[in-house]
Scaffold this active site. Structure first.
Site, short mmCIF file in Angstrom:
data_model
loop_
_atom_site.label_atom_id
_atom_site.label_comp_id
_atom_site.label_asym_id
_atom_site.label_seq_id
_atom_site.Cartn_x
_atom_site.Cartn_y
_atom_site.Cartn_z
N ASP A 425 44.41 90.37 19.61
CA ASP A 425 43.18 91.12 19.47
C ASP A 425 42.05 90.12 19.19
OD1 ASP A 425 41.38 93.30 18.95
OD2 ASP A 425 41.74 93.03 16.81
N ASP A 859 44.85 92.97 13.70
CA ASP A 859 44.53 93.26 12.30
C ASP A 859 44.22 94.72 12.03
OD1 ASP A 859 41.03 93.02 11.76
OD2 ASP A 859 42.03 93.23 13.67
N ASP A 863 45.82 98.17 16.77
CA ASP A 863 46.72 97.13 17.28
C ASP A 863 48.19 97.44 17.00
OD1 ASP A 863 44.50 95.52 18.08
OD2 ASP A 863 44.28 94.83 16.03
#
Length: 1179
Positions: A425, A859, A863
Site C-alpha cells: 500500500d 496499514d 489492506d
C-alpha cells in the site's frame, strides 16, 4: 476553551445530519421475523420475560481451549499429523509379540514429544486467557438500584443502562440515549474496528437526549426490537418502543464494542448485544491458515521416508520368508539350532507366507526411526525462539511510537527468506499518513518556498539544480516557529505570508478570505491542555487538522466553538482581535459530493457561504463571470499533483437574506423528510446554494515519505525482489511518488496502461455501457500486446503503470494471463486508483500465477484482504489503527524495517530451517539404515541392533539439542554483510538450500554414512579378539560400538555444517556426546532386569578396550570424509553465494561496493534467475 465543556452545543441545528437519518427502508418491516427476533428490555434486565430470553453474558473468550476440552482437543490437533498417528499405532502394537522392543521404549519419546507440543499450546493459550481476563475485568458504571455504580465488564447484561466517560471504550454494543451535549451527539473513534482514525459522529433521539443526568432514569423504560447478532459493521435494523411509540433505529444510534468515546464528556446507553454477540466479536474470525513452502515440501519428504520404510520392511519380509521356507527341507530343519519345531507362528517354516507378513509388521516398527518423531516439536521450538529474536531486534524498534517488531505467528519465519514479490500500500505504508500544509495558491500566486521529497526526486531526474538551501529547508519534520518547536501538520515556509507579512501582498484581502475559510469551514474541535495551556485540534481527518493549524500559524486562530458560533483570533494592524462568526448551516463532506460548505454570518451582518472541495467538482461550481486567476490556479494544482501533494480548491460566495431564507426553508424541509429519497432531496438543496462560487485559491498538503523508504526499496530491488505498489492515488501522483521512493528511476522504461483516451472518453459521454466495455477491453488487450513488444525491445529494466479502470479489465480471466506475464517481467509495478477488492485480487493473481512467495504490506483496514490473501502479511502499526496489524503475520512500525526483516531475519530463518530439516532426515536415515544392515546380517530376523532405550533416547536426548541450536543461532554471514550483499537473498528465492537435489544429497549421505558405520564396525571387530582375555565381540558390544559411532558421526557432521559457533552450540554438540557416555554408565549400573543388554557393558567391556576407541575414531573420520571432500570441492570450484562472501571475509577483502558480488557468482545467479523465468513460462 475546550469545546463541549462550558458551552452547550446543539449540532443538530447546524449539520445537515443526512447521515443520521434512521433507515425507512422495508427492512424494518422484517422485525420480529427470522433474523430480526432480538428483544431488549431497556433498564429492566431483571424482567421475567428478559430473563427467559437467556441472552449471552458479556464474558468474552478468545482462547482456543478450555479447562475441560484442552486435553481431548489438543490431542486431536497433535494426531492430525501423519507421523504422530504412525507412532501412536506403533506404540499400541508394541504391546504385542510382534514388537522388536518393549512398549515403554516407544511410548516414552511419543509422550515427551506430544507433551512438549501440548505444553507449548497451553502456554500460548494461557497468554490469550490473561488478555481476556484483563478485558473482562475492566470497570464500567452500571445503573442498578436507582444509582450508578462500578461493575466489571463481564457482569453486564442485555438491557443494562451504562454510563461511559471520555476516552473509555464501550463495553458492549450500546444504544445511545444521551450525552453531555444537549442534543445527544457524541464523537466515536472506531480505530479498533475499521482502522480509521477520523472521528464518527453519533446521534441520539431527541426524546432521549434530554435524559442527561444520573437522576433522569428512575422511570425510564423502553423496549428495543432489532436484528439478531451478525457481523455487519455498517448497518443496523431495529426499532425503539418508548411510551408506546415505535421509532426506527439506524447505525447512528449504535455504539459498538471496542470503539472509544472521544471529545464527549460522557454518554448514557443501553446494552443491546453482549460478549460474543457484539459485532466486533462476530467479526473475530480466525485468519486463513498459512503454511510455508518448506513445510509443505517437508510433508513430501515424510511421504518419501514412509515409502522407504515400507520398501525396506517389504524387502526384509521377502528375504525372511524365503529363508524360513528353506529351513524345512524334506522334513528336516537346516537351522536346527533355532528349534523351529518349538517356535510360534512368528517363525514357522510350515507357514512362511504368514511368517513373512508378520515380519513385515515387525519391520514397520523396527525401522520406524527413519521417521523423525521429534522433528515437528523441534521445528516449533526453533520457530518460537526465532520469533523472539525478531521481536527483540533493537534495529527494528521504533522509538518514537515505542513499537517493536512483532512476529504474530511463528509458522512463516522461513518464508520471509523466499519472498519474490512485495505488494505494498502507499498511504500510511510508504508515507507517514500525517498531512502537512506545504503550499497554497492564492489569487493566482503560488506560496510555499520549500521543495517536497517528490520535487527533489523530479529535480534530480530532470538534472535541475536545486534552488538554494532555503528551498530544501522544509523537508524537515515540520515548520519551526521562533521558539524552535516543530509543529505537527505545518511545514510551510514563505516570508511573503508568515509573521503577518501577508498584509503587504497585493491581494491581501483575498489572502485574508482564504485563511478565514480554512479557519471556519471544518468540523474540528479545539481542545486546551489544562496543564500547559496549549491549543490542539481533534479533526475528522489529518487533512482538516492541517488546514486549521495552517490558518492558526498565519494569524487566524480558531479557539472556540459554541452552539451557534465559531470564534477566531485574527491579527489586524499587528494586534490580536477576537472575531465571532455565527454558524448557520453546515453541509458535510461525503465521497459523492467531494466538498464541504458552511454558511456563516460575520460581525458586519453579512451572509457568506464558505466551501472547499476537490478540483473535479469545484471548478464546475464557479461563477461563469470573470475568474481572473482560474487558469493560474489550475496550473498550480497540476504542479502540486506532480509534486505528490493532495489539493483542495477554496471558494466562497456572498448570500443575500431573501435567497438564504428561501433556501433554508427548502433545506429544512428536505432534512426533516422521512421519505426514501431524503438524501437526494438534501443533496439537491445543497446544489442550489453551492453555485456561482468565487475562487480564492487551492491548498496543497503533503503526506511525506517515511524515513528510509527510498533506501529500503532500492535495497530490496538489489536483492532481486519485485516491488508492486497498489494505491488509490492519481496516476501522476503515484508516478512521482514512485520516483521519490526510487521505485522508478531515470532510464527505466515505463509501460503505461490506461483508459484515459479520447475514444473512451467520447463513448462515456454517449453513455453506451456495452460499447464502453467492449472498447475498453479491446484497448487493454492492445496495450498489453504493445507492452510486451516494448518490454522485449527495452535494453534496461522496465516498470508497469496501470490505473484502476484498466485493472478491472486486466483482471478478467481472458486477459489475466497476459497481464501477469507482462507484470512479472517488469522490475516494478504501480497500480493506481486501486480499490481494496482489487488489491486482494491482484495479490491472489500474483500468488497463484507465479507460484512464488508473495508478501503484502499495509496499514489500514482497506489492506486486510490483501494481507490475508498473500503468503505473508505484514502490518504497519501506524496511524490508521490496528486492523491491518491484527490481520497480519508480522507487524513492524515503519516500512524501512522490512529490509532487515527480509534480508537478515528472513535469510537466516530460511537457511536455519532448511539446514535443520535436511540434517534431521540425515541423522535419522543414518540411524535407521544401520538397523537395516544389521538385520540383513542377522538373516532378517527382526532383531534390533541396539538396546530399546538407546533407540528411544536417540531423537530425544543424544541428537535433538544440537539441531535446535543450529536452527536458532547459525549464521552463514553477519547481519551487516546480509545488508551489504542483498543479492545473497536470492539463495532463498531460488530455494538453493532446500531443493530436491540437495535434499536427496543429504539422504544419500545418510545412507552412505550408515554403510560406513555398520560395515567398518562389523568387519573390523567380528573376526578378532576384542578384550585382553581373548573374548571376541558379542551382540551387546557391537551395538554399543555402532551406536557410539552414530552419535559421534551425526554430531560431528553438525559441527562441520555450522558456520557460526557460539558456546551454546559447543555445549550442545559435545554435551550430547558426553551425555551418551554418562547414560551408558548410569544405565549399565541398573539391574539386568532393567538394563538388559546394557548391563555394565561400557565399564567392563568397551571402556578398557583400546580397540573400541580406535574403531570409533576410524569410523567417525571415515563417515565425515565424503561430506568434507564434497564441501571442499564445492567451495573451491562451484561456490555458493555465501561461500564466496565467507572467503572474502576470511581474506579481509570484503570492503567492496555495497551490494556488489564477485563476477562469477553474480553471473551464476543471473543464469539461475533466467532459467527459473523460462521454466515459469513453460508452466
Amino acid at each position: 476553551m475546550a469545546f463541549g465543556r462550558n458551552e452547550r452545543v446543539r449540532f443538530s441545528k447546524i449539520y445537515s445530519l443526512s447521515c443520521f437519518r434512521p433507515s425507512t427502508r422495508d427492512e424494518h418491516g422484517q422485525i420480529g421475523q427470522k433474523g430480526y427476533s432480538r428483544v431488549v428490555y431497556c433498564n429492566d434486565p431483571d424482567n421475567l420475560e428478559a430473563v427467559q430470553l437467556r441472552y449471552r453474558g458479556n464474558y468474552v473468550s478468545t482462547t482456543k481451549y478450555t479447562a475441560v476440552n484442552f486435553i481431548p482437543k489438543s490431542l486431536f490437533e497433535q494426531f492430525r499429523r501423519v507421523a504422530n498417528i504412525y507412532f501412536l499405532v506403533v506404540a499400541c502394537v508394541s504391546f504385542s509379540p510382534l514388537a522388536p522392543f518393549r512398549a515403554s521404549s516407544i511410548l516414552f519419546p511419543l509422550v515427551v514429544v506430544i507433551g512438549a507440543t501440548m505444553a507449548k499450546e497451553g502456554v500460548e493459550d494461557w497468554r490469550r486467557r490473561k488478555q481476556d481476563i484483563k478485558a473482562n475485568n475492566r470497570k464500567i458504571h452500571v445503573y442498578r438500584d436507582n444509582s450508578f455504580s462500578e461493575r466489571k465488564w463481564k457482569d453486564l447484561r442485555v438491557g443494562d443502562l451504562v454510563k461511559v466517560y471520555k476516552d473509555e471504550y464501550f463495553p458492549a454494543d450500546l444504544l445511545l440515549l444521551s450525552s453531555s451535549y444537549p442534543d445527544g451527539i457524541c464523537y466515536v473513534e472506531t480505530m479498533n474496528l475499521d482502522g480509521e482514525t477520523n472521528l464518527k459522529l453519533k446521534h441520539a433521539f431527541p426524546f432521549t437526549a434530554s435524559l442527561n443526568g444520573d437522576n433522569s432514569f428512575h422511570q425510564f423504560k423502553a423496549v428495543v426490537k432489532c436484528e439478531d447478532p451478525n457481523e455487519d459493521l455498517y448497518s443496523f435494523i431495529g426499532s425503539l418502543n418508548y411510551n408506546n411509540d415505535p421509532h426506527p433505529l439506524s447505525l447512528q444510534q449504535i455504539l459498538l464494542r471496542d470503539s472509544k468515546l472521544r471529545n464527549t464528556e460522557y454518554i448514557y446507553g443501553v446494552v443491546i448485544f453482549t460478549g460474543h454477540d457484539t459485532k466486533v466479536m462476530q467479526n473475530a474470525t480466525d485468519p486463513p491458515s498459512k503454511r510455508s513452502k518448506i513445510e509443505r515440501r517437508m510433508d513430501k519428504i515424510i511421504y518419501i521416508l514412509f515409502s522407504t520404510l515400507i520398501s525396506i520392511s517389504f524387502i526384509g519380509s521377502i528375504f525372511f520368508g524365503l529363508r524360513t521356507h528353506r529351513d524345512l527341507n524334506q522334513g528336516s530343519y537346516k537351522r536346527w539350532y533355532l528349534e523351529p519345531s518349538r517356535t510360534t507362528v512368528l517363525y514357522d517354516p510350515k507357514r512362511p507366507v504368514l511368517a513373512a507378513f508378520l515380519h513385515f509388521l515387525t519391520g514397520l516398527m523396527l525401522y520406524g526411526y527413519l521417521i523423525p518423531i521429534s522433528l515437528y516439536v523441534s521445528i516449533e521450538m526453533v520457530k518460537v525462539l526465532q520469533s523472539i529474536f525478531i521481536n527483540q531486534d533493537q534495529d527494528m524498534y521504533h522509538e518514537e511510537t515505542n513499537r517493536p517488531a512483532r512476529a504474530r505467528t511463528s509458522n512463516l519465519n522461513e518464508e520471509l527468506g523466499q519472498v519474490d514479490t512485495v505488494l505494498s500500500d502507499k498511504t500510511g505504508t510508504l508515507t507517514c499518513n500525517s498531512m502537512e500544509f506545504v503550499k497554497c495558491s492564492i489569487a493566482g500566486v503560488s506560496y510555499g518556498r520549500g521543495m517536497t521529497e517528490v520535487e527533489l526526486a523530479l529535480a534530480k531526474r530532470e538534472n535541475i539544480e536545486q534552488l538554494d538551501a532555503a528551498n530544501t529547508s522544509n523537508i524537515s519534520d515540520g515548520h519551526t516557529v521562533k521558539s524552535g518547536k516543530s509543529i505537527k501538520g505545518f511545514n510551510f515556509s514563505d516570508e511573503r505570508i508568515m509573521d503577518g507579512q501577508w498584509v503587504n501582498e497585493p491581494n491581501s484581502d483575498i489572502i485574508r478570505k482564504f485563511f478565514r475559510v480554512l479557519a471556519i469551514c471544518h468540523t474540528a474541535i479545539p481542545d486546551v491542555n489544562k496543564e500547559t495551556g496549549e491549543l490542539s485540534y481533534e479533526a475528522e481527518s489529518p487533512d482538516e487538522a492541517a488546514f486549521v493549524i495552517a490558518a492558526r500559524e498565519v494569524g487566524f486562530e480558531f479557539f472556540q466553538r459554541t452552539q451557534t458560533n465559531i470564534y477566531l483570533h485574527e491579527c489586524e494592524n499587528g494586534k490580536k482581535v477576537d472575531r465571532s462568526y455565527e454558524l448557520l448551516n453546515m453541509i458535510e463532506f461525503s465521497s459523492a459530493r467531494k466538498r464541504m460548505s458552511v454558511i456563516v454570518r460575520n460581525a458586519e451582518n453579512q451572509l457568506i457561504l464558505l466551501c472547499k472541495g476537490a478540483d473535479s467538482v469545484m471548478f464546475e461550481k464557479l461563477s461563469k463571470e470573470s475568474q481572473p486567476f482560474e487558469d493560474q490556479t489550475k496550473n498550480h494544482i497540476n504542479k502540486y499533483a506532480e509534486a505528490g501533494l493532495r489539493t483542495l480548491v477554496i471558494a466562497y460566495r456572498p448570500l443575500d437574506e431573501e435567497e438564504y431564507k428561501a433556501w433554508k426553508a427548502e433545506f429544512l424541509s428536505a432534512k426533516n423528510s422521512v421519505s426514501n429519497d431524503r438524501d437526494n432531496l438534501v443533496d439537491a438543496a445543497a446544489e442550489k446554494i453551492e453555485r456561482d462560487l468565487i475562487l480564492l485559491g487551492a491548498t496543497a498538503v503533503e503526506d511525506k515519505l517515511q524515513k528510509g523508504v527510498p533506501e529500503c526499496i532500492e535495497k530490496l530491488a538489489d536483492a532481486g525482489i519485485k516491488i508492486w505498489v497498489l494505491t488509490g492515488d492519481k496516476m501522476e501522483t503515484a508516478i512521482n511518488i514512485g520516483y521519490a521512493c526510487r521505485l522508478l528511476a531515470q532510464g527505466k522504461k515505463q509501460i503505461v496502461i490506461t483508459l484515459d483516451s479520447p475514444d473512451i472518453n467520447a463513448l462515456e459521454k454517449l453513455g453506451d455501457r456495452e460499447a464502453i466495455t467492449k472498447a475498453s477491453r479491446e484497448s487493454i488487450e492492445k496495450q498489453l500486446r504493445d507492452g510486451r513488444s516494448q518490454l522485449e525491445s527495452a535494453k534496461s529494466s522496465s516498470a508497469l503503470i496501470i490505473d484502476g479502470r484498466s485493472l478491472t479489465f486486466a483482471l478478467d480471466k481472458n486477459l489475466e494471463r497476459s497481464f501477469l506475464e507482462l507484470a512479472t517481467d517488469c522490475s516494478s509495478v504501480i497500480c493506481c486508483r486501486s480499490s481494496p477488492k482489487q488489491k486482494a485480487l491482484v495479490t491472489k493473481m500474483v500468488k497463484e500465477g507465479t507460484r512464488k512467495t508473495t508478501l503484502a504490506i499495509g496499514d489500514g483496514a482497506n489492506d486486510v484482504g490483501m494481507l490475508q490473501e498473500a503468503d505473508i502479511g505484514v502490518g504497519i502499526s501506524g496511524a490508521e489503527g490496528m486492523q491491518a496489524v491484527m490481520a497480519s503475520d508480522f507487524a513492524i512500525a515503519q516500512f524501512r524495517f522490512l529490509e532487515r526483516l527480509l534480508l537478515v531475519h528472513g535469510h537466516w530463518c530460511y537457511r536455519r530451517i532448511a539446514m535443520m530439516i535436511c540434517y534431521f532426515f540425515y541423522k535419522n536415515i543414518v540411524f535407521g539404515f544401520t538397523l537395516f544392515w544389521f538385520e540383513a546380517h542377522a538373516s532378517f530376523s527382526g532383531q534390533p541392533a541396539y538396546n530399546d532405550w538407546y533407540m528411544s533416547f536417540y531423537n530425544v536426548f543424544f541428537t535433538s539439542l544440537p539441531v535446535i541450536a543450529l536452527g536458532v543461532f547459525d549464521q552463514d554471514v553477519s547481519a551487516r554483510l546480509c545488508l551489504k550483499y542483498p543479492r545473497l537473498y536470492q539463495e532463498g528465492v531460488q530455494n538453493i538450500l532446500f531443493n530436491w537435489p540437495r535434499i536427496l544429497g543429504w539422504m544419500f549421505n545418510g545412507v552412505l554414512s550408515s554403510m560406513i558405520i555398520f560395515f567398518i564396525c562389523k568387519n573390523s571387530t567380528i573376526h578378532q579378539a576384542f578384550r585382553e582375555d581373548g573374548h571376541v565381540i558379542d551382540y551387546e558390544i557391537l551395538g554399543v560400538l555402532m551406536y557410539t559411532c552414530v552419535v559421534w558421526a551425526v554430531n560431528c557432521q553438525m559441527a562441520l555444517s555450522i558456520n557460526y559457533f557460539t558456546w551454546i552450540q559447543h555445549f550442545f554438540i559435545w554435551g550430547s556426546i558426553f551425555f551418551w557416555y554418562v547414560f551408558l554408565v548410569i544405565y549399565g549400573y541398573l539391574k539386568p532386569k532393567w538394563s538388559t543388554t546394557a548391563y555394565r557393558v561400557f565399564l567392563e567391556a568397551c571402556a578398557p578396550s583400546p580397540f573400541y576407541w580406535m574403531t570409533t575414531f576410524l569410523v567417525v573420520a571415515s563417515t565425515l570424509l565424503p561430506y568434507f571432500l564434497y564441501r571442499a570441492f564445492q567451495t573451491r570450484f562451484h561456490p555458493m553465494y555465501h561461500d564466496e562472501i565467507q572467503r572474502r571475509r576470511s581474506e579481509g577483502c570484503e570492503e567492496e561496493t555495497p551490494g556488489e558480488l564477485p563476477g562469477r557468482v553474480k553471473d551464476k545467479m543471473d543464469h539461475l534467475s533466467e532459467r527459473m523465468k523460462h521454466s515459469h513460462r513453460e508452466i
